[in-house]
Design a protein around this motif. Structure first.
Motif, PDB file in Angstrom:
ATOM      1  N   GLU A 233       7.975   4.548   5.180  1.00 43.10           N
ATOM      2  CA  GLU A 233       7.178   5.415   4.315  1.00 43.10           C
ATOM      3  C   GLU A 233       5.846   4.788   3.951  1.00 43.10           C
ATOM      4  O   GLU A 233       4.811   5.457   3.970  1.00 43.10           O
ATOM      5  N   THR A 234       5.841   3.505   3.610  1.00 44.73           N
ATOM      6  CA  THR A 234       4.601   2.844   3.180  1.00 44.73           C
ATOM      7  C   THR A 234       3.742   2.387   4.356  1.00 44.73           C
ATOM      8  O   THR A 234       2.564   2.081   4.177  1.00 44.73           O
ATOM      9  N   GLY A 235       4.344   2.317   5.539  1.00 40.46           N
ATOM     10  CA  GLY A 235       3.595   1.851   6.705  1.00 40.46           C
ATOM     11  C   GLY A 235       3.516   0.346   6.809  1.00 40.46           C
ATOM     12  O   GLY A 235       2.826  -0.184   7.678  1.00 40.46           O
ATOM     13  N   ALA A 236       4.259  -0.375   5.947  1.00 41.04           N
ATOM     14  CA  ALA A 236       4.198  -1.844   5.977  1.00 41.04           C
ATOM     15  C   ALA A 236       5.029  -2.419   7.114  1.00 41.04           C
ATOM     16  O   ALA A 236       4.761  -3.538   7.579  1.00 41.04           O
ATOM     17  N   GLY A 237       6.031  -1.694   7.575  1.00 44.11           N
ATOM     18  CA  GLY A 237       6.879  -2.205   8.647  1.00 44.11           C
ATOM     19  C   GLY A 237       7.514  -3.519   8.247  1.00 44.11           C
ATOM     20  O   GLY A 237       7.990  -3.680   7.126  1.00 44.11           O
TER      21      GLY A 237
END
Length: 482
Positions: A233-237
């Motif tokens: 969701e946050t794109g931090a992976g």
């Protein structure tokens, strides 16, 4: 990584429908709502009786986990303000807005409050004691005649061998705070991602890799699906969330300086011993060839401490050493805030691309001071006989509690095994919230996974204990008169 995704307001349970009146009257942002959920929680209140450095200390001055967390929260918010303003002023990122600056301040304020919320009683030594208990006992404890170590999947087993308060924090706020439903405090994903200091599983720990994100584990096998949902969701992976670097810097500033101040108040260090250690550092680094050297020379930590001492003497202060050390701590915090700010903005692109591998003080003039403060605390406090004696007592208490509750919990919820009368009573002591969470997540699962969740149920229970409760329960179970 992009701020529009990093600052996600998604929650495990979507917000319920609000009527027009409630929507008009509640003008809080989602991250401000997080703050009030945390402040009102029993888990946060229990931090007032958990050790920072000195367990069960009767002094009103010495810090607890609660006061430490509040200090981290304040410092993290200040760093967020500085860094956010710097990004805007220097146009480091054209997509970054004033509203985002406000959001990161609110997220960091919340993250500071809960970053240690999963720690067991008796400070960091409690983590060591629990890890070592599993190392000794998992190979010999048996379930239906087979050693549990052999039954558990690799990550399940490694979770216990690398037991970690940071991973427990995520678990507590997302599952164990079972009041409304199974979603815990139901905090925003941006906040949850920020408190995951190490975005790796227990099987991926590489402490010597040089990449700070692999130093410890950040989540349990039981929480892997939530972790994956958050970072997608946050794109931090599998990278650190950028705000995690800021939270960690705030934590470093808070505990490195507070440990010195508390040690001074307790008599473990003196003004003169601190001055001498700082002079060694100052002499070592006075030829430091970095652009910031001129600014660092204006501070000169040893000289600043002496300057404050002489000022106190000149003004007739009764205890000039006390005045000097406590005011020096305030000065140091200001300097470290400045260097953490520049550390983030200098490495902004690396952080946002997920390739920055160290902390915000690395390769700055403050790096040596931060390291030295930790060394002083370690040498003068953590390795002192006084602390060692406390830790031996704490290990006895935690080992005894683990022995008793693990022996009972292995049989719990197993139709093939019957609890004896003492075991039934032990299981009844465990929080109903924790048992409710266990039943929810164990329903329909394979037998070994249920066993794994039961082992976690005991660590959940023990980590939720305050220092006083752990001591009192140990005394009661062993018929020791208080």
């Amino acid at each position: 990584m992009e701020w529009t995704r990093l600052l996600s307001t998604k929650r495990q349970r979507p917000g319920r429908h609000q009527d027009v009146r409630s929507a008009d009257t509640d003008l809080r942002s989602e991250f401000e709502k997080d703050y009030h959920r945390i402040i009102g929680s029993a888990s946060f209140r229990r931090l007032q009786d958990k050790t920072q450095v000195f367990p069960l200390d009767k002094s009103d001055f010495i810090r607890t986990r609660l006061t430490h967390s509040m200090e981290v929260s304040s410092l993290a918010k200040s760093l967020g303000q500085n860094i956010g303003e710097s990004i805007l002023a220097h146009k480091k990122d054209t997509s970054f807005t004033p509203g985002m600056k406000e959001d990161i301040c609110n997220i960091l304020q919340c993250a500071g409050l809960i970053h240690d919320i999963g720690n067991p009683p008796f400070g960091h030594y409690g983590e060591f004691a629990i890890r070592e208990w599993f190392e000794r006992n998992l190979p010999v404890l048996k379930y239906h005649g087979t050693p549990i170590e052999e039954l558990l999947e690799e990550q399940m087993r490694e979770d216990f061998y690398h037991f970690e308060g940071n991973a427990q924090a995520l678990r507590l706020v997302s599952k164990l705070h079972f009041l409304v439903d199974e979603n815990g405090m139901n905090l925003t994903y941006a906040l949850l991602n920020t408190i995951i200091k190490y975005p790796v599983a227990s099987t991926q720990i590489r402490p010597k890799s040089g990449d700070i994100r692999e130093k410890k584990m950040g989540y349990y096998y039981a929480d892997r699906e939530l972790f994956e949902d958050i970072v997608m969701e946050t794109g931090a992976g599998n990278c650190r969330h950028p705000l995690t670097f800021i939270l960690e810097a705030a934590d470093d500033i808070a505990y490195k300086t507070a440990d010195i101040e508390d040690a001074f108040v307790k008599g473990f260090i003196t003004y003169h011993s601190l001055r001498d250690e700082l002079r060694k550092l100052q002499n070592r680094e006075k030829k430091l060839a970095v652009p910031e050297q001129a600014e660092w020379n204006r501070f000169r930590p040893a000289d600043k401490l002496v300057e404050l001492y002489e000022r106190a003497k000149k003004n007739g202060v009764d205890n000039p050493g006390d005045y000097a050390v406590k005011n020096w701590i305030v000065k140091v915090q200001g300097v470290l805030i400045g260097y953490a700010t520049s550390g983030f903005t200098t490495h902004y692109d690396e952080i946002m691309n997920g390739v920055y591998k160290t902390d915000l003080f690395a390769d700055t003039p403050a790096e040596g001071l931060v390291k030295l403060l930790g060394e002083i605390a370690c040498k003068c406090v953590f390795k002192s006989e006084t602390i060692y004696r406390m830790e031996v007592k704490e290990a006895v208490m935690l080992d005894n509690l683990m022995d008793r509750f693990m022996g009972a919990i292995i049989k719990y919820d197993d139709p093939a095994q019957k609890l004896n009368s003492i075991e039934e009573r032990l299981v009844s002591f465990i929080s109903n919230n924790y048992k409710k969470a266990y039943r929810y997540h164990a329903e329909g699962q394979p037998d070994i996974y249920r066993l794994y969740l039961r082992l976690l149920l005991v660590t959940d229970y023990i980590c939720g204990m305050t220092d006083s409760y752990a001591k009192r329960l140990y005394q009661e179970l062993n018929a020791i008169m208080a």
